[in-house]
Design a protein around this motif. Structure first.
Motif, short mmCIF file in Angstrom:
data_model
loop_
_atom_site.label_atom_id
_atom_site.label_comp_id
_atom_site.label_asym_id
_atom_site.label_seq_id
_atom_site.Cartn_x
_atom_site.Cartn_y
_atom_site.Cartn_z
N ASP A 1 29.57 -55.22 14.59
CA ASP A 1 29.83 -54.28 13.66
C ASP A 1 29.04 -52.85 13.70
O ASP A 1 27.82 -53.11 13.60
CB ASP A 1 29.91 -54.65 12.23
CG ASP A 1 30.52 -53.92 11.18
OD1 ASP A 1 31.80 -53.31 11.61
OD2 ASP A 1 29.95 -53.85 9.96
N GLY A 2 29.71 -51.80 13.86
CA GLY A 2 28.99 -50.60 13.92
C GLY A 2 28.63 -50.30 15.33
O GLY A 2 28.08 -49.07 15.35
N ALA A 3 29.08 -51.09 16.57
CA ALA A 3 28.72 -50.70 17.94
C ALA A 3 29.51 -49.65 18.53
O ALA A 3 30.87 -49.26 17.92
CB ALA A 3 28.53 -52.02 18.53
N GLU A 4 29.15 -49.19 19.42
CA GLU A 4 29.83 -48.25 20.36
C GLU A 4 30.30 -48.95 21.58
O GLU A 4 29.25 -49.44 22.30
CB GLU A 4 28.85 -47.09 20.62
CG GLU A 4 29.78 -45.78 21.19
CD GLU A 4 28.83 -44.57 20.80
OE1 GLU A 4 28.70 -43.85 22.08
OE2 GLU A 4 28.46 -44.25 19.71
N VAL A 5 31.50 -49.26 21.91
CA VAL A 5 31.87 -49.89 23.11
C VAL A 5 32.66 -49.08 23.94
O VAL A 5 33.67 -47.93 23.77
CB VAL A 5 32.92 -50.99 22.74
CG1 VAL A 5 33.24 -51.84 23.83
CG2 VAL A 5 32.19 -51.84 21.56
N LEU A 6 32.28 -48.97 25.02
CA LEU A 6 32.65 -48.29 26.44
C LEU A 6 33.30 -49.21 27.14
O LEU A 6 32.78 -49.99 28.02
CB LEU A 6 31.69 -47.32 26.91
CG LEU A 6 32.41 -46.19 27.92
CD1 LEU A 6 33.34 -45.43 27.40
CD2 LEU A 6 31.12 -45.54 28.88
N THR A 7 34.68 -49.12 27.42
CA THR A 7 35.30 -49.71 28.62
C THR A 7 35.85 -49.03 29.74
O THR A 7 35.75 -47.71 29.64
CB THR A 7 36.71 -50.70 27.95
OG1 THR A 7 37.60 -49.57 27.72
CG2 THR A 7 36.13 -51.26 26.76
N ILE A 8 36.36 -49.67 30.62
CA ILE A 8 36.73 -48.78 31.87
C ILE A 8 37.86 -47.81 31.59
O ILE A 8 37.87 -46.92 32.13
CB ILE A 8 37.25 -49.83 33.16
CG1 ILE A 8 37.48 -49.03 34.30
CG2 ILE A 8 38.56 -50.51 32.66
CD1 ILE A 8 36.31 -48.69 35.23
N GLU A 9 38.58 -48.09 30.68
CA GLU A 9 39.70 -47.27 30.22
C GLU A 9 39.26 -46.06 29.73
O GLU A 9 39.81 -44.98 29.59
CB GLU A 9 40.58 -47.76 29.09
CG GLU A 9 41.52 -49.09 29.90
CD GLU A 9 40.73 -50.47 29.53
OE1 GLU A 9 39.57 -50.54 29.44
OE2 GLU A 9 41.33 -51.31 29.86
N GLY A 10 37.90 -45.87 29.11
CA GLY A 10 37.29 -44.79 28.46
C GLY A 10 36.44 -43.94 29.32
O GLY A 10 35.71 -42.91 28.85
N LEU A 11 36.50 -44.17 30.66
CA LEU A 11 35.55 -43.48 31.53
C LEU A 11 35.80 -42.04 32.04
O LEU A 11 35.12 -41.18 32.11
CB LEU A 11 35.24 -44.31 32.86
CG LEU A 11 33.79 -45.16 32.90
CD1 LEU A 11 33.82 -45.71 34.13
CD2 LEU A 11 32.55 -44.70 32.35
N ALA A 12 37.12 -42.12 32.51
CA ALA A 12 37.81 -40.87 33.12
C ALA A 12 37.78 -39.74 31.99
O ALA A 12 38.06 -40.21 30.48
CB ALA A 12 38.89 -40.98 33.79
N GLU A 13 37.83 -38.62 32.08
CA GLU A 13 38.20 -37.48 31.03
C GLU A 13 39.54 -37.04 31.52
O GLU A 13 39.48 -36.06 32.30
CB GLU A 13 37.13 -36.49 31.17
CG GLU A 13 35.90 -37.05 30.47
CD GLU A 13 34.61 -36.10 30.46
OE1 GLU A 13 35.06 -34.84 30.49
OE2 GLU A 13 33.53 -36.27 30.35
N GLY A 14 40.49 -37.23 30.91
CA GLY A 14 41.91 -36.79 31.24
C GLY A 14 41.97 -37.51 32.92
O GLY A 14 41.90 -38.59 33.19
#
Ligand code: FES
Ligand code: FES
Length: 163
Positions: A70-83
């Protein structure tokens, strides 16, 4: 009864009602949120295919209870590229053929992003190998993976020097 869970997932705030306190982050991502980049290889912390970043640190999402985040920041492979612009680590994996079947690749890339951010390994091949040792590749694409991480780590150092 449901458990409320607030996450920042790939930069977006999400509010999720968990109906099972035992659900892992990996199952939540794949089965409920449609983010299937993180893979279920072993489901017991031995292969690294499920690696994502939580608050900037690499974790095996198959071993992590979603309810504990709860409250964490999660980064997955889907969030790596910028556009359309790939993250430098993604681009380096392509440039150096750091994969064959691709099954382990999202985990390898997320682990490499975490390793480079940790800053312990620099561009030292031995330390990169050690830092990436939790990510297995059944295809044995290790030579390309190592080259890709070395290249991306070198680029990151260069950007820091220029900053
Ligand atoms: S699926 Fe999580 S470490 Fe293998
Ligand atoms: S590229 Fe096939 S398992 Fe690594």
């Amino acid at each position: 009864m449901t458990i409320p869970l607030r996450l920042t997932l790939n930069g977006q705030p999400r509010e999720i009602a968990l109906d099972d306190p035992r659900v892992t982050l990996l199952d939540l991502l794949r089965e409920r949120l449609g983010l299937t980049g993180a893979k279920k290889g072993c489901d017991r912390g031995q292969c690294g295919a499920c690696t994502v970043l939580v608050d900037g640190r690499r974790i095996n999402s198959c071993l992590t209870l979603a309810a504990s985040l709860d409250g964490a920041e999660v980064l997955t492979i889907e969030g790596l590229a910028e556009g359309d612009r790939l993250h430098p680590v993604q681009a380096a994996f392509i440039a150096h053929d750091g994969f064959q079947c691709g099954f382990c690749t999202p985990g390898q890339i997320m682990s490499a992003v975490g390793l480079i951010r940790e800053g312990h390994a620099g561009t030292d091949p031995e330390r990169i190998r050690e830092g990436m040792s939790g990510n297995l590749c059944r295809c044995g694409a290790y030579a390309g993976i190592l080259e890709a991480v070395e290249d991306a780590a070198g680029q990151a150092e260069h950007r820091e020097d220029a900053a």
